[in-house]
Design a protein around this motif. Sequence first.
Motif, PDB file in Angstrom:
ATOM      1  N   GLU A 183       0.817  -1.207   0.000  1.00 24.36           N
ATOM      2  CA  GLU A 183       0.000   0.000   0.000  1.00 24.36           C
ATOM      3  C   GLU A 183       0.854   1.262   0.000  1.00 24.36           C
ATOM      4  O   GLU A 183       0.502   2.272  -0.617  1.00 24.36           O
ATOM      5  CB  GLU A 183      -0.905   0.021   1.235  1.00 24.36           C
ATOM      6  CG  GLU A 183      -1.949  -1.078   1.271  1.00 24.36           C
ATOM      7  CD  GLU A 183      -2.738  -1.047   2.559  1.00 24.36           C
ATOM      8  OE1 GLU A 183      -3.976  -0.985   2.478  1.00 24.36           O
ATOM      9  OE2 GLU A 183      -2.120  -1.065   3.643  1.00 24.36           O
ATOM     10  N   LYS A 184       1.962   1.184   0.725  1.00 21.82           N
ATOM     11  CA  LYS A 184       2.836   2.345   0.845  1.00 21.82           C
ATOM     12  C   LYS A 184       4.236   1.861   1.185  1.00 21.82           C
ATOM     13  O   LYS A 184       4.451   1.248   2.238  1.00 21.82           O
ATOM     14  CB  LYS A 184       2.317   3.288   1.933  1.00 21.82           C
ATOM     15  CG  LYS A 184       3.029   4.626   1.997  1.00 21.82           C
ATOM     16  CD  LYS A 184       2.356   5.531   3.018  1.00 21.82           C
ATOM     17  CE  LYS A 184       3.019   6.897   3.054  1.00 21.82           C
ATOM     18  NZ  LYS A 184       2.368   7.798   4.039  1.00 21.82           N
ATOM     19  N   ALA A 185       5.167   2.094   0.311  1.00 22.68           N
ATOM     20  CA  ALA A 185       6.528   1.598   0.518  1.00 22.68           C
ATOM     21  C   ALA A 185       7.196   2.346   1.663  1.00 22.68           C
ATOM     22  O   ALA A 185       6.877   3.510   1.931  1.00 22.68           O
ATOM     23  CB  ALA A 185       7.347   1.765  -0.756  1.00 22.68           C
ATOM     24  N   PRO A 186       8.126   1.679   2.366  1.00 28.24           N
ATOM     25  CA  PRO A 186       8.910   2.396   3.381  1.00 28.24           C
ATOM     26  C   PRO A 186       9.601   3.610   2.765  1.00 28.24           C
ATOM     27  O   PRO A 186       9.970   3.607   1.594  1.00 28.24           O
ATOM     28  CB  PRO A 186       9.919   1.344   3.853  1.00 28.24           C
ATOM     29  CG  PRO A 186       9.263   0.034   3.552  1.00 28.24           C
ATOM     30  CD  PRO A 186       8.487   0.246   2.290  1.00 28.24           C
ATOM     31  N   ARG A 187       9.775   4.638   3.569  1.00 27.75           N
ATOM     32  CA  ARG A 187      10.378   5.877   3.084  1.00 27.75           C
ATOM     33  C   ARG A 187      11.786   6.027   3.640  1.00 27.75           C
ATOM     34  O   ARG A 187      12.117   5.452   4.684  1.00 27.75           O
ATOM     35  CB  ARG A 187       9.551   7.086   3.523  1.00 27.75           C
ATOM     36  CG  ARG A 187       8.093   7.013   3.169  1.00 27.75           C
ATOM     37  CD  ARG A 187       7.389   8.318   3.515  1.00 27.75           C
ATOM     38  NE  ARG A 187       7.594   8.724   4.895  1.00 27.75           N
ATOM     39  CZ  ARG A 187       6.826   8.342   5.907  1.00 27.75           C
ATOM     40  NH1 ARG A 187       5.821   7.497   5.704  1.00 27.75           N
ATOM     41  NH2 ARG A 187       7.054   8.772   7.137  1.00 27.75           N
ATOM     42  N   PRO A 188      12.611   6.820   2.992  1.00 24.36           N
ATOM     43  CA  PRO A 188      13.900   7.165   3.603  1.00 24.36           C
ATOM     44  C   PRO A 188      13.677   7.934   4.897  1.00 24.36           C
ATOM     45  O   PRO A 188      12.650   8.606   5.062  1.00 24.36           O
ATOM     46  CB  PRO A 188      14.566   8.061   2.542  1.00 24.36           C
ATOM     47  CG  PRO A 188      13.831   7.799   1.280  1.00 24.36           C
ATOM     48  CD  PRO A 188      12.431   7.436   1.668  1.00 24.36           C
ATOM     49  N   VAL A 189      14.613   7.841   5.800  1.00 25.53           N
ATOM     50  CA  VAL A 189      14.519   8.600   7.044  1.00 25.53           C
ATOM     51  C   VAL A 189      14.536  10.086   6.702  1.00 25.53           C
ATOM     52  O   VAL A 189      15.420  10.550   5.966  1.00 25.53           O
ATOM     53  CB  VAL A 189      15.675   8.257   7.992  1.00 25.53           C
ATOM     54  CG1 VAL A 189      15.613   9.119   9.249  1.00 25.53           C
ATOM     55  CG2 VAL A 189      15.642   6.781   8.356  1.00 25.53           C
TER      56      VAL A 189
END
Length: 250
Positions: A133-139
């Motif tokens: 649904e929503k990919a992990p994001r960069p910090v």
Amino acid sequence: MTVPDVRTRWFRGVRAPGAKVRLVCFPHAGGAAVSYHAWATLTPPEIEVVSVQYPGRQDRLRDPCPATLEELADAITAALRVELPNDLPLAFFGHSMGSSVAYEVARRLRDVPGRTLTHLVVSGRPRPRLPQEKAPRPVPTDTEILDRVRLLDPEGAAVYEHPDLRPMIMPALRADFGLLAAYRPTHLHRLEVPVTACGGDRDPVCPVEALSSWSDVTTEGLEVRAFPGNHFYLNSRKEELLAFLTSRLL
């Protein structure tokens, strides 16, 4: 005889002899247990209010922040077993990041003998998103984090501009935003307790309609309640919110 307040490594609170339920509160990103300090005076004696003190802030400033939200939930679940007495059923309240943490602890609590969760209350955040649904994001960078804080809490953001305080409080905020950026559970676990989702009707990041997504994590029904206000409506509408929670917990 004076009953000592709750003060353990992970929990802070005010004892309520004769209470019928223990409300465990989970702070927002960058937040601390003190966020819920006033709640004990605004709830009836049948509710004992205890809040979680995450590592890396205030009196736990030297404790390392966890690497993942799941690691944080594991540690809190373990602490519930050893730091709080098993004398009352539990209810959870989590705001913003605390909603995700409360949900993760709630699903782990199902495997803890003798610990009964009666209600999960989430606030100011949609249910967890899956990787598809929503990919992990960069910090996010510090600039991005502070822009977000100013959007969500214009008044509270001023503390991060203080040159003496900022070096002490920024690491915890940075760590919390890192947990959220990476947090994507592989699947959703349906809890066998009712869920109530609360929010502000002018929240810029969690509109009221997004709260209905929490129906995906319960087999016992979802209630959505909107209050006047922005993301931190729970500060300006504290009495109204606590009266509502009391009506649902007792």
